[in-house]
Design a protein around this motif. Structure first.
Motif, PDB file in Angstrom:
ATOM      1  N   ALA A  10       0.815  -1.217   0.000  1.00 53.06           N
ATOM      2  CA  ALA A  10       0.000   0.000   0.000  1.00 53.06           C
ATOM      3  C   ALA A  10       0.853   1.273   0.000  1.00 53.06           C
ATOM      4  CB  ALA A  10      -0.935   0.000   1.213  1.00 53.06           C
ATOM      5  N   ASP A  11       2.116   1.172   0.418  1.00 52.11           N
ATOM      6  CA  ASP A  11       3.018   2.326   0.446  1.00 52.11           C
ATOM      7  C   ASP A  11       3.608   2.668  -0.915  1.00 52.11           C
ATOM      8  OD1 ASP A  11       2.968   2.724   3.284  1.00 52.11           O
ATOM      9  OD2 ASP A  11       4.410   1.069   3.521  1.00 52.11           O
ATOM     10  N   VAL A  12       3.505   1.771  -1.879  1.00 54.46           N
ATOM     11  CA  VAL A  12       4.247   1.930  -3.136  1.00 54.46           C
ATOM     12  C   VAL A  12       3.992   3.266  -3.829  1.00 54.46           C
ATOM     13  CG1 VAL A  12       4.544   0.977  -5.467  1.00 54.46           C
ATOM     14  CG2 VAL A  12       4.715  -0.513  -3.447  1.00 54.46           C
ATOM     15  N   PRO A  13       2.748   3.743  -3.984  1.00 58.88           N
ATOM     16  CA  PRO A  13       2.577   5.049  -4.637  1.00 58.88           C
ATOM     17  C   PRO A  13       3.280   6.193  -3.885  1.00 58.88           C
ATOM     18  CG  PRO A  13       0.504   3.845  -4.639  1.00 58.88           C
ATOM     19  CD  PRO A  13       1.453   3.085  -3.743  1.00 58.88           C
ATOM     20  N   ALA A  14       3.098   6.253  -2.582  1.00 54.25           N
ATOM     21  CA  ALA A  14       3.734   7.311  -1.789  1.00 54.25           C
ATOM     22  C   ALA A  14       5.248   7.144  -1.764  1.00 54.25           C
ATOM     23  CB  ALA A  14       3.172   7.324  -0.369  1.00 54.25           C
ATOM     24  N   ARG A  49       9.139  -3.669  -7.098  1.00 54.49           N
ATOM     25  CA  ARG A  49      10.168  -4.693  -7.331  1.00 54.49           C
ATOM     26  C   ARG A  49      11.424  -4.423  -6.502  1.00 54.49           C
ATOM     27  NH1 ARG A  49      10.573  -3.909 -12.291  1.00 54.49           N
ATOM     28  NH2 ARG A  49      12.568  -2.836 -12.394  1.00 54.49           N
ATOM     29  N   ARG A  50      11.780  -3.144  -6.348  1.00 53.05           N
ATOM     30  CA  ARG A  50      13.009  -2.789  -5.636  1.00 53.05           C
ATOM     31  C   ARG A  50      12.817  -2.681  -4.121  1.00 53.05           C
ATOM     32  NH1 ARG A  50      15.963   2.183  -7.891  1.00 53.05           N
ATOM     33  NH2 ARG A  50      17.812   1.100  -7.138  1.00 53.05           N
ATOM     34  N   SER A  51      11.574  -2.760  -3.634  1.00 54.50           N
ATOM     35  CA  SER A  51      11.314  -2.530  -2.211  1.00 54.50           C
ATOM     36  C   SER A  51      10.689  -3.721  -1.484  1.00 54.50           C
ATOM     37  CB  SER A  51      10.383  -1.328  -2.037  1.00 54.50           C
ATOM     38  OG  SER A  51      10.934  -0.187  -2.639  1.00 54.50           O
ATOM     39  N   LEU A  52      10.030  -4.586  -2.202  1.00 60.04           N
ATOM     40  CA  LEU A  52       9.338  -5.718  -1.591  1.00 60.04           C
ATOM     41  C   LEU A  52      10.066  -7.017  -1.949  1.00 60.04           C
ATOM     42  CD1 LEU A  52       5.753  -4.555  -2.562  1.00 60.04           C
ATOM     43  CD2 LEU A  52       6.819  -4.352  -0.299  1.00 60.04           C
ATOM     44  N   ARG A  53      10.154  -7.931  -1.011  1.00 58.61           N
ATOM     45  CA  ARG A  53      10.768  -9.245  -1.224  1.00 58.61           C
ATOM     46  C   ARG A  53      12.236  -9.163  -1.648  1.00 58.61           C
ATOM     47  NH1 ARG A  53       5.930  -9.258  -3.808  1.00 58.61           N
ATOM     48  NH2 ARG A  53       6.966  -9.283  -5.820  1.00 58.61           N
ATOM     49  N   VAL A  54      12.974  -8.195  -1.124  1.00 56.85           N
ATOM     50  CA  VAL A  54      14.386  -8.035  -1.476  1.00 56.85           C
ATOM     51  C   VAL A  54      15.318  -8.282  -0.297  1.00 56.85           C
ATOM     52  CG1 VAL A  54      13.965  -6.405  -3.337  1.00 56.85           C
ATOM     53  CG2 VAL A  54      14.303  -5.554  -1.016  1.00 56.85           C
ATOM     54  N   GLY A  55      14.811  -8.482   0.846  1.00 54.25           N
ATOM     55  CA  GLY A  55      15.563  -8.537   2.095  1.00 54.25           C
ATOM     56  C   GLY A  55      14.720  -7.815   3.114  1.00 54.25           C
ATOM     57  N   ALA A  56      14.840  -6.489   3.113  1.00 53.79           N
ATOM     58  CA  ALA A  56      14.010  -5.669   3.994  1.00 53.79           C
ATOM     59  C   ALA A  56      13.991  -4.249   3.467  1.00 53.79           C
ATOM     60  CB  ALA A  56      14.552  -5.692   5.420  1.00 53.79           C
ATOM     61  N   CYS A  57      12.876  -3.588   3.667  1.00 57.06           N
ATOM     62  CA  CYS A  57      12.741  -2.178   3.295  1.00 57.06           C
ATOM     63  C   CYS A  57      11.906  -1.509   4.370  1.00 57.06           C
ATOM     64  CB  CYS A  57      12.083  -2.040   1.925  1.00 57.06           C
ATOM     65  SG  CYS A  57      11.886  -0.319   1.371  1.00 57.06           S
ATOM     66  N   TRP A  58      12.352  -0.343   4.805  1.00 53.34           N
ATOM     67  CA  TRP A  58      11.663   0.390   5.848  1.00 53.34           C
ATOM     68  C   TRP A  58      11.294   1.774   5.344  1.00 53.34           C
ATOM     69  CZ3 TRP A  58      16.196  -2.286   6.414  1.00 53.34           C
ATOM     70  CH2 TRP A  58      16.173  -3.388   7.276  1.00 53.34           C
ATOM     71  N   VAL A  59      10.271   2.329   5.972  1.00 55.69           N
ATOM     72  CA  VAL A  59       9.891   3.714   5.725  1.00 55.69           C
ATOM     73  C   VAL A  59       9.781   4.426   7.066  1.00 55.69           C
ATOM     74  CG1 VAL A  59       8.743   3.391   3.502  1.00 55.69           C
ATOM     75  CG2 VAL A  59       7.435   3.061   5.607  1.00 55.69           C
ATOM     76  N   LEU A  60      10.099   5.711   7.042  1.00 55.76           N
ATOM     77  CA  LEU A  60       9.857   6.594   8.178  1.00 55.76           C
ATOM     78  C   LEU A  60       8.591   7.377   7.855  1.00 55.76           C
ATOM     79  CD1 LEU A  60      13.396   8.010   8.981  1.00 55.76           C
ATOM     80  CD2 LEU A  60      11.923   6.735  10.547  1.00 55.76           C
ATOM     81  N   GLY A  66      11.162   9.138   4.728  1.00 51.41           N
ATOM     82  CA  GLY A  66      12.440   8.483   4.514  1.00 51.41           C
ATOM     83  C   GLY A  66      12.251   7.016   4.230  1.00 51.41           C
ATOM     84  N   THR A  67      13.271   6.429   3.602  1.00 55.82           N
ATOM     85  CA  THR A  67      13.231   5.008   3.298  1.00 55.82           C
ATOM     86  C   THR A  67      14.638   4.474   3.092  1.00 55.82           C
ATOM     87  OG1 THR A  67      12.237   3.297   1.878  1.00 55.82           O
ATOM     88  CG2 THR A  67      13.034   5.281   0.778  1.00 55.82           C
ATOM     89  N   VAL A  68      14.784   3.177   3.256  1.00 59.97           N
ATOM     90  CA  VAL A  68      16.025   2.474   2.925  1.00 59.97           C
ATOM     91  C   VAL A  68      15.689   1.013   2.683  1.00 59.97           C
ATOM     92  CG1 VAL A  68      16.722   1.859   5.297  1.00 59.97           C
ATOM     93  CG2 VAL A  68      18.474   2.220   3.537  1.00 59.97           C
ATOM     94  N   THR A  69      16.465   0.395   1.816  1.00 61.17           N
ATOM     95  CA  THR A  69      16.294  -1.009   1.493  1.00 61.17           C
ATOM     96  C   THR A  69      17.599  -1.742   1.757  1.00 61.17           C
ATOM     97  OG1 THR A  69      14.690  -0.471  -0.221  1.00 61.17           O
ATOM     98  CG2 THR A  69      15.703  -2.647  -0.354  1.00 61.17           C
ATOM     99  N   ALA A  70      17.500  -2.936   2.305  1.00 58.26           N
ATOM    100  CA  ALA A  70      18.645  -3.821   2.505  1.00 58.26           C
ATOM    101  C   ALA A  70      18.400  -5.063   1.666  1.00 58.26           C
ATOM    102  CB  ALA A  70      18.790  -4.191   3.980  1.00 58.26           C
ATOM    103  N   SER A  71      19.194  -5.244   0.622  1.00 59.79           N
ATOM    104  CA  SER A  71      19.042  -6.396  -0.256  1.00 59.79           C
ATOM    105  C   SER A  71      19.991  -7.496   0.180  1.00 59.79           C
ATOM    106  CB  SER A  71      19.348  -6.020  -1.706  1.00 59.79           C
ATOM    107  OG  SER A  71      18.437  -5.061  -2.165  1.00 59.79           O
ATOM    108  N   SER A  72      19.428  -8.669   0.378  1.00 58.93           N
ATOM    109  CA  SER A  72      20.228  -9.808   0.789  1.00 58.93           C
ATOM    110  C   SER A  72      19.632 -11.064   0.177  1.00 58.93           C
ATOM    111  CB  SER A  72      20.240  -9.916   2.314  1.00 58.93           C
ATOM    112  OG  SER A  72      20.966 -11.043   2.727  1.00 58.93           O
ATOM    113  N   PRO A  73      20.289 -11.637  -0.814  1.00 57.33           N
ATOM    114  CA  PRO A  73      21.574 -11.222  -1.390  1.00 57.33           C
ATOM    115  C   PRO A  73      21.407  -9.985  -2.261  1.00 57.33           C
ATOM    116  CG  PRO A  73      20.688 -13.067  -2.644  1.00 57.33           C
ATOM    117  CD  PRO A  73      19.748 -12.842  -1.478  1.00 57.33           C
ATOM    118  N   PRO A  74      22.540  -9.362  -2.619  1.00 58.91           N
ATOM    119  CA  PRO A  74      22.467  -8.217  -3.524  1.00 58.91           C
ATOM    120  C   PRO A  74      21.789  -8.606  -4.834  1.00 58.91           C
ATOM    121  CG  PRO A  74      24.643  -8.377  -2.554  1.00 58.91           C
ATOM    122  CD  PRO A  74      23.908  -9.635  -2.188  1.00 58.91           C
ATOM    123  N   GLY A  75      21.196  -7.637  -5.506  1.00 61.63           N
ATOM    124  CA  GLY A  75      20.498  -7.888  -6.753  1.00 61.63           C
ATOM    125  C   GLY A  75      21.403  -8.395  -7.865  1.00 61.63           C
ATOM    126  N   ARG A  76      20.776  -9.037  -8.851  1.00 62.38           N
ATOM    127  CA  ARG A  76      21.521  -9.596  -9.986  1.00 62.38           C
ATOM    128  C   ARG A  76      22.321  -8.534 -10.729  1.00 62.38           C
ATOM    129  NH1 ARG A  76      17.254 -12.414 -13.373  1.00 62.38           N
ATOM    130  NH2 ARG A  76      15.904 -11.848 -11.670  1.00 62.38           N
TER     131      ARG A  76
END
Length: 179
Positions: free
Chosen positions: A15-19, A50-61, A70-80
């Motif tokens: 639900a956060d994707v548009p914002a 695609r870059r925020s969901l199911r990548v490891g973790a993504c947070w929003v402030l 604010g936001t940040v994403t932690a990809s684990s493993p790193p993307g292809r």
């Protein structure tokens, strides 16, 4: 902006994707104005998802009004993509920091550091040994911030379609560093 302690840090939802897309556009607008075509400056909602969901973790402030600041994403493993550009993204137990963004109206309150601390804590809790990231070589302000957090330049890469070369920076999590 409300005081940083009034902000809620939580995982991103669909639900956060548009914002979130609007936040990324605003946060990267100054870099785009400098001729740096960061993906976040113009990505569509499908790319944000695609870059925020199911990548490891993504947070929003989120501020008390419900706006994302604010936001940040932690990809684990790193993307292809990054794994195809640098061997550093192939290192075991390395998280990749992506899409760190703070709305221009909320800058100067330590929010980027709060988001970085979240990634660092999340990574340590999962037994990761280091964090990697890449950013535009000409983005001197971003590079200086990452250096303050203990990241060091380790490689340079050229993403297809980008107007700039990127520096790959890494930070060992085993060595205590200042935030």
């Amino acid at each position: 902006m409300d005081a940083p302690e009034d902000l809620v840090l939580r995982p991103v939802t669909m639900a956060d994707v548009p914002a979130l897309t609007r936040l990324l556009h605003a946060a990267y607008a100054d870099l785009a104005a400098d001729g740096l075509n960061f993906t976040g400056a113009s990505q569509d909602e499908a790319t944000t998802a695609r870059r925020s969901l199911r990548v490891g973790a993504c947070w929003v402030l989120v501020d008390p009004a419900g706006d994302l600041v604010g936001t940040v994403t932690a990809s684990s493993p790193p993307g292809r993509g990054i794994r195809s550009l640098t061997r550093l993204a192939l290192e075991p137990d390395r998280v990749w920091l992506n899409q760190l963004a703070v709305h221009p109206d909320a800058r100067g309150h330590g929010l980027a550091t709060r988001l970085w601390t979240t990634v660092r804590t999340w990574s340590l809790e999962r037994g990761m040994r280091s964090v990697g990231l890449d950013t535009a070589v000409p983005a001197s302000g971003l590079r200086a911030m990452y250096r303050r957090w203990g990241f060091v330049d380790a490689d340079t890469v050229q993403w297809p379609g980008k107007t700039y070369r990127s520096v790959v920076m890494v930070r060992d999590l085993a060595v205590p560093r200042r935030t």
